[in-house]
Design a protein around this motif. Structure first.
Motif, mmCIF file in Angstrom:
data_model
loop_
_atom_site.group_PDB
_atom_site.id
_atom_site.type_symbol
_atom_site.label_atom_id
_atom_site.label_comp_id
_atom_site.label_asym_id
_atom_site.label_seq_id
_atom_site.Cartn_x
_atom_site.Cartn_y
_atom_site.Cartn_z
ATOM 1 N N TRP A 125 -0.907 14.656 -8.009
ATOM 2 C CA TRP A 125 -2.317 14.143 -8.266
ATOM 3 C C TRP A 125 -2.556 12.859 -8.645
ATOM 4 C CZ3 TRP A 125 -5.694 17.944 -6.297
ATOM 5 C CH2 TRP A 125 -5.187 19.302 -6.300
ATOM 6 N N THR A 126 -3.427 12.166 -8.255
ATOM 7 C CA THR A 126 -3.976 10.919 -8.703
ATOM 8 C C THR A 126 -5.535 10.798 -9.125
ATOM 9 O OG1 THR A 126 -3.506 8.386 -8.868
ATOM 10 C CG2 THR A 126 -4.494 9.382 -6.786
ATOM 11 N N LYS A 137 0.661 10.153 -0.261
ATOM 12 C CA LYS A 137 -0.409 9.766 0.636
ATOM 13 C C LYS A 137 -1.709 8.914 0.122
ATOM 14 C CE LYS A 137 0.811 14.052 3.444
ATOM 15 N NZ LYS A 137 1.698 14.148 2.289
ATOM 16 N N LEU A 138 -1.581 7.749 0.102
ATOM 17 C CA LEU A 138 -2.606 7.040 -0.488
ATOM 18 C C LEU A 138 -3.581 6.532 0.567
ATOM 19 C CD1 LEU A 138 -0.707 5.045 -3.318
ATOM 20 C CD2 LEU A 138 -1.787 7.235 -3.346
ATOM 21 N N GLU A 139 -3.456 6.604 1.656
ATOM 22 C CA GLU A 139 -4.230 6.097 2.696
ATOM 23 C C GLU A 139 -5.547 6.532 2.374
ATOM 24 O OE1 GLU A 139 -1.770 8.636 4.531
ATOM 25 O OE2 GLU A 139 -0.690 7.058 3.644
ATOM 26 N N GLY A 173 0.969 -1.368 -0.191
ATOM 27 C CA GLY A 173 0.040 0.019 -0.136
ATOM 28 C C GLY A 173 0.770 1.321 -0.033
ATOM 29 N N ARG A 174 2.190 1.185 0.296
ATOM 30 C CA ARG A 174 2.985 2.171 0.296
ATOM 31 C C ARG A 174 3.139 2.906 -1.119
ATOM 32 N NH1 ARG A 174 8.156 1.486 0.676
ATOM 33 N NH2 ARG A 174 7.820 -0.764 0.254
ATOM 34 N N ALA A 175 3.337 4.033 -1.410
ATOM 35 C CA ALA A 175 3.961 4.525 -2.735
ATOM 36 C C ALA A 175 4.733 5.663 -2.503
ATOM 37 C CB ALA A 175 2.583 5.176 -3.600
ATOM 38 N N ILE A 197 -2.220 13.867 -3.471
ATOM 39 C CA ILE A 197 -1.476 12.807 -2.835
ATOM 40 C C ILE A 197 -0.061 13.372 -2.363
ATOM 41 C CG2 ILE A 197 -2.553 10.885 -3.627
ATOM 42 C CD1 ILE A 197 -0.479 10.411 -5.550
ATOM 43 N N GLY A 198 0.181 14.291 -2.501
ATOM 44 C CA GLY A 198 1.651 15.122 -2.051
ATOM 45 C C GLY A 198 1.766 16.511 -2.306
#
Lengths: 283, 180
Positions: free
Chosen positions: A217-218, A241-243, A196-198, A229-230
């Motif tokens: 962005w995603t 940050k994909l949580e 789950g980390r990116a 996401i950052g």
């Protein structure tokens, strides 16, 4: 025959020889393969050793190749990750393809070639195809080096096979190569791991004027819209940050835009797109 | 053996999207590539995987091959070797399969001396390898052909690890100075 201990001059050549022989320790592989990319003389030494030892391969007996091996190959040719269609169609020159006018619902109205089904792009020699990148960019500690030597195509050629690296201990499940809008430069890589980390690994410096920042962005679903996401002040390796977001999928878009230093005020991209890429499964 | 021109041309064909060109390479070199992969990986299933992966990689990266920079065939086998070594390194860390290697799958009976005799007579590599003493020759051939690591070589030759490393390096220097 000469039998002497190695001198300092020999050291690099021996490194090259051991690499070709397959004797390089797994832990040292990233460094050695990075060296191939950075140092033309070392790359030449590797090429020379390959040429010297190559005749040994031709002593191999031919094994019977079942047709199903070819079938397996064919099945994977068509599924090859495609280059960003932006390179074929004109990339967006208007700011932020993902931006939406603040008054509208966050569904993008501009055409989005990268997530709509598309006809296969005509194949043409394209040394800058992102699918050439995954293994290489993931494994190298490129962030240690300032800038890239020469153009991407030159790197691939010089590297020969350096780009088939694999860092055995940290294999990402998904990789997105973010290309600059003209499609010519790989600007960064996003690695997504099974746990789950990116992370974002920039490949070269990005100019960030004072008072500005880079927002990452995603986008996986147009109905949801892009998610931040950052936010970074300068190009550097960053966790993303994909949580709370759905697990990244192939085809998911990652992009960087230039925003004000606190990030986009709207929660949607507002500034110019610096680079963009689509996630594919890592080979 | 197909001449060099055919392989280079076929790679260019692949870059242009011609699948027949890839098939041509497969027909010409596939069986031997499988043989090379078998020597490194021992298990047929792994060797097939290495060959399949290599052809897919060849297809994807055909455009990056520059015939001015070297031989198409060498590139082909370099891709295969790189892929095979990757799999081999992965294998040694993870026991992916518990099945013992079937006797008829392994080709380790192919000893280094026999391999060297298969090199053509006039070849520099053969001459220079034959100029090394048998153990040194063996070490180089075993590591290249069968993918033995320093530790495995040390075990096989009954030498300490440190000795094997430095000794192999000296052999490589000799080899290079003989071959140019």
């Amino acid at each position: 025959m000469i039998d002497r201990p190695p001198t300092a001059e020999d050291a690099r050549d021996l490194l090259a020889a051991e690499y070709v022989l397959g004797l390089t320790e797994a832990a040292d592989l990233p460094q050695v393969e990075a060296f191939i990319l950075r140092d033309a003389a070392f790359a030449a030494a590797v090429a020379n050793w390959r040429a010297r030892l190559a005749p040994l391969d031709f002593t191999a007996a031919s094994a019977t190749a079942d047709e199903r091996i070819w079938t397996g190959i064919e099945e994977n040719l068509g599924v090859a990750p495609n280059p960003i269609p932006n390179r074929v169609a004109a990339p967006t020159t208007a700011p932020a393809a993902m931006a939406s006018p603040p008054s509208e619902a966050p569904i993008r109205t501009a055409p989005t070639p990268s997530i709509e089904p598309r006809a296969p792009a005509p194949r043409r020699p394209a040394p800058t195809r992102p699918d050439a990148m995954p293994g290489l960019w993931n494994s190298l500690a490129f962030w240690r080096f300032t800038g890239l030597a020469g153009s991407f195509a030159a790197l691939l050629l010089a590297a020969g096979l350096g780009y088939f690296m694999r860092e055995a201990y940290r294999q990402p499940t998904l990789i997105a190569v973010l290309m600059t809008p003209d499609g010519a430069q790989p600007a960064a890589v996003v690695n997504a791991f099974a746990d789950g980390r990116a992370e974002l690994v920039p490949l070269s410096n990005i100019d960030v004027p004072p008072g500005k920042a880079i927002e990452i962005w995603t986008l996986w679903d147009r109905a949801v819209g892009p998610r931040s996401i950052g936010l970074i002040q300068r190009a550097g390796r960053t966790s993303l940050k994909l949580e709370g977001l759905p697990k990244p999928q192939p085809g998911q878009i990652f992009e960087m835009t230039l925003e004000d230093s606190g990030g986009s005020p709207t929660g949607r991209p507002t500034g110019p797109i610096l680079n963009k890429g689509e996630a594919t499964t890592a080979l | 053996m197909a001449d060099e021109f055919d392989i280079g041309e076929a790679i260019a064909g692949c870059a242009a999207g011609d699948r027949q060109a890839l098939r041509r390479i497969y027909d010409l070199e596939g069986p031997r590539m499988l043989g090379v992969a078998m020597r490194l990986l021992k298990r047929r299933a792994l060797a097939e995987e290495a060959v399949q992966d290599s052809f897919v990689l060849l297809w994807k990266h055909a455009a990056s091959f520059d015939p001015k920079k070297g031989s198409g065939r060498t590139w082909l086998y370099a891709v295969l070797r790189h892929r095979s070594l990757n799999i081999l390194r992965g294998e040694s860390r993870i026991e992916l399969s518990e099945e013992p290697v079937a006797e008829n799958e392994a080709s380790e009976d192919e000893n280094p001396e026999e391999i060297v005799t298969r090199l053509s007579d006039g070849q520099k590599l053969r001459q220079c390898l034959e100029g090394l003493d048998p153990q040194r020759r063996s070490a180089i051939v075993l590591s290249y052909v069968h993918g033995l690591s320093h530790s495995e070589l040390a075990a096989k030759l009954e030498m300490p690890l440190g000795t094997v490393k430095s000794w192999l390096r000296r052999s490589l220097i000799s080899l290079r100075e003989c071959m140019g």
